[in-house]
Scaffold this motif. Sequence first.
Motif, PDB file in Angstrom:
ATOM      1  N   THR A   1       0.820  -1.217   0.000  1.00 56.11           N
ATOM      2  CA  THR A   1       0.000   0.000   0.000  1.00 56.11           C
ATOM      3  C   THR A   1       0.853   1.265   0.000  1.00 56.11           C
ATOM      4  O   THR A   1       0.326   2.373   0.139  1.00 56.11           O
ATOM      5  CB  THR A   1      -0.925   0.032   1.236  1.00 56.11           C
ATOM      6  N   ALA A   2       2.165   1.099  -0.204  1.00 54.88           N
ATOM      7  CA  ALA A   2       3.069   2.240   0.019  1.00 54.88           C
ATOM      8  C   ALA A   2       2.786   3.422  -0.899  1.00 54.88           C
ATOM      9  O   ALA A   2       2.998   4.561  -0.511  1.00 54.88           O
ATOM     10  CB  ALA A   2       4.518   1.796  -0.141  1.00 54.88           C
ATOM     11  N   HIS A   3       2.318   3.189  -2.097  1.00 55.03           N
ATOM     12  CA  HIS A   3       2.176   4.290  -3.061  1.00 55.03           C
ATOM     13  C   HIS A   3       0.723   4.551  -3.438  1.00 55.03           C
ATOM     14  O   HIS A   3       0.451   5.168  -4.457  1.00 55.03           O
ATOM     15  CB  HIS A   3       3.000   3.990  -4.314  1.00 55.03           C
ATOM     16  N   LEU A   4      -0.199   4.039  -2.627  1.00 58.20           N
ATOM     17  CA  LEU A   4      -1.610   4.115  -3.003  1.00 58.20           C
ATOM     18  C   LEU A   4      -2.287   5.316  -2.374  1.00 58.20           C
ATOM     19  O   LEU A   4      -1.980   5.691  -1.245  1.00 58.20           O
ATOM     20  CB  LEU A   4      -2.340   2.848  -2.535  1.00 58.20           C
ATOM     21  N   ASP A   5      -3.255   5.886  -3.129  1.00 57.42           N
ATOM     22  CA  ASP A   5      -4.145   6.849  -2.502  1.00 57.42           C
ATOM     23  C   ASP A   5      -5.113   6.065  -1.609  1.00 57.42           C
ATOM     24  O   ASP A   5      -5.338   4.865  -1.802  1.00 57.42           O
ATOM     25  CB  ASP A   5      -4.891   7.658  -3.569  1.00 57.42           C
ATOM     26  N   HIS A   6      -5.680   6.744  -0.624  1.00 55.04           N
ATOM     27  CA  HIS A   6      -6.493   6.045   0.373  1.00 55.04           C
ATOM     28  C   HIS A   6      -7.641   5.265  -0.245  1.00 55.04           C
ATOM     29  O   HIS A   6      -7.996   4.191   0.232  1.00 55.04           O
ATOM     30  CB  HIS A   6      -7.003   7.030   1.428  1.00 55.04           C
ATOM     31  N   GLY A   7      -8.193   5.798  -1.346  1.00 53.24           N
ATOM     32  CA  GLY A   7      -9.341   5.146  -1.965  1.00 53.24           C
ATOM     33  C   GLY A   7      -9.018   3.783  -2.550  1.00 53.24           C
ATOM     34  O   GLY A   7      -9.910   2.942  -2.721  1.00 53.24           O
ATOM     35  N   SER A   8      -7.744   3.536  -2.871  1.00 57.17           N
ATOM     36  CA  SER A   8      -7.362   2.261  -3.499  1.00 57.17           C
ATOM     37  C   SER A   8      -6.991   1.193  -2.482  1.00 57.17           C
ATOM     38  O   SER A   8      -6.871   0.020  -2.833  1.00 57.17           O
ATOM     39  CB  SER A   8      -6.148   2.462  -4.400  1.00 57.17           C
ATOM     40  N   ILE A   9      -6.785   1.593  -1.238  1.00 59.64           N
ATOM     41  CA  ILE A   9      -6.284   0.633  -0.246  1.00 59.64           C
ATOM     42  C   ILE A   9      -7.278  -0.505   0.025  1.00 59.64           C
ATOM     43  O   ILE A   9      -6.869  -1.673   0.070  1.00 59.64           O
ATOM     44  CB  ILE A   9      -5.862   1.375   1.042  1.00 59.64           C
ATOM     45  N   PRO A  10      -8.590  -0.230   0.174  1.00 63.00           N
ATOM     46  CA  PRO A  10      -9.494  -1.348   0.463  1.00 63.00           C
ATOM     47  C   PRO A  10      -9.463  -2.452  -0.596  1.00 63.00           C
ATOM     48  O   PRO A  10      -9.538  -3.639  -0.250  1.00 63.00           O
ATOM     49  CB  PRO A  10     -10.868  -0.672   0.545  1.00 63.00           C
ATOM     50  N   ALA A  11      -9.356  -2.095  -1.873  1.00 64.36           N
ATOM     51  CA  ALA A  11      -9.329  -3.127  -2.918  1.00 64.36           C
ATOM     52  C   ALA A  11      -8.082  -3.997  -2.787  1.00 64.36           C
ATOM     53  O   ALA A  11      -8.137  -5.224  -2.952  1.00 64.36           O
ATOM     54  CB  ALA A  11      -9.385  -2.479  -4.300  1.00 64.36           C
TER      55      ALA A  11
END
Length: 220
Positions: free
Chosen positions: A169-179
């Motif tokens: 999850t190091a480079h993800l925006d918060h919206g992409s983390i759940p997926a």
Amino acid sequence: MSAPSTQPELTARGLTRAFPHPDGPLPVLKGVDLDVAAGELVTVSGRSGSGKSALFALLCGFDRPDSGTVTVRGRVVDSAPPWRDCAVLPQALGLSAELTLAENVALPLRLSGDSADVDARVADVLGELGIGALGDRYPGEVSYGQQQRAALARAAVGRPAVLLADEPTAHLDHGSIPAVLGLLRRVADTGTAVLVATHHDQVHTIADRRLALVEGRIAA
Ligand SMILES: Nc1ncnc2c1ncn2[C@@H]1O[C@H](COP(=O)(O)OP(=O)(O)O)[C@@H](O)[C@H]1O
Ligand SMILES: [Mg+2]
């Protein structure tokens, strides 16, 4: 009749690794022991520089320990195992710039001869990670977070026995983390042994077990 095997899919025993340093060898891993069973999702936390990526390189056979042993599916790792036994999301991603995201994700299936329904399986995993519309793009045409999700898709698509995800999850925006967390959990629930290095607290919410790398050793 023999008892059912309880051998973990991934084991490490007594792993040590030191790296060259101007002041003399820097011992980074000082005796790491861990087990991950089929269907289990284990997280490893640790401050930056604690040796998480160095440990993962040993577990997937990209690097060799100074001492100690890694096994994948009961076999001692002395070089990188087949991707279907141990697939990796490396911290540096390692996507091929010459291939589209979909071609990158398809690569482990094509290399292992597991070529049934490749396009549909690639589309499914890209869609699950929210990048289904980007399969025809090249890595250089998408964000680093999108590249990271493609590299995770590549590791997950072949249903490996062991999946290692280094800072997924190091480079993800918060919206992409759940997926991403949902995919990691689903992969474990379908029987893969999943080990995740992270320093995001949110990632530990999907863990069956949480470990920490402290002073070169594993602390529960
Ligand atoms: N190939 C290498 N050569 C020299 N030093 C290395 C190498 N790999 C890692 N290190 C050193 O080992 C330590 C742990 O690094 P790393 O495993 O990347 O930590 P983390 O992933 O926990 O942030 C750092 O001090 C790093 O500089
Ligand atoms: Mg790292």
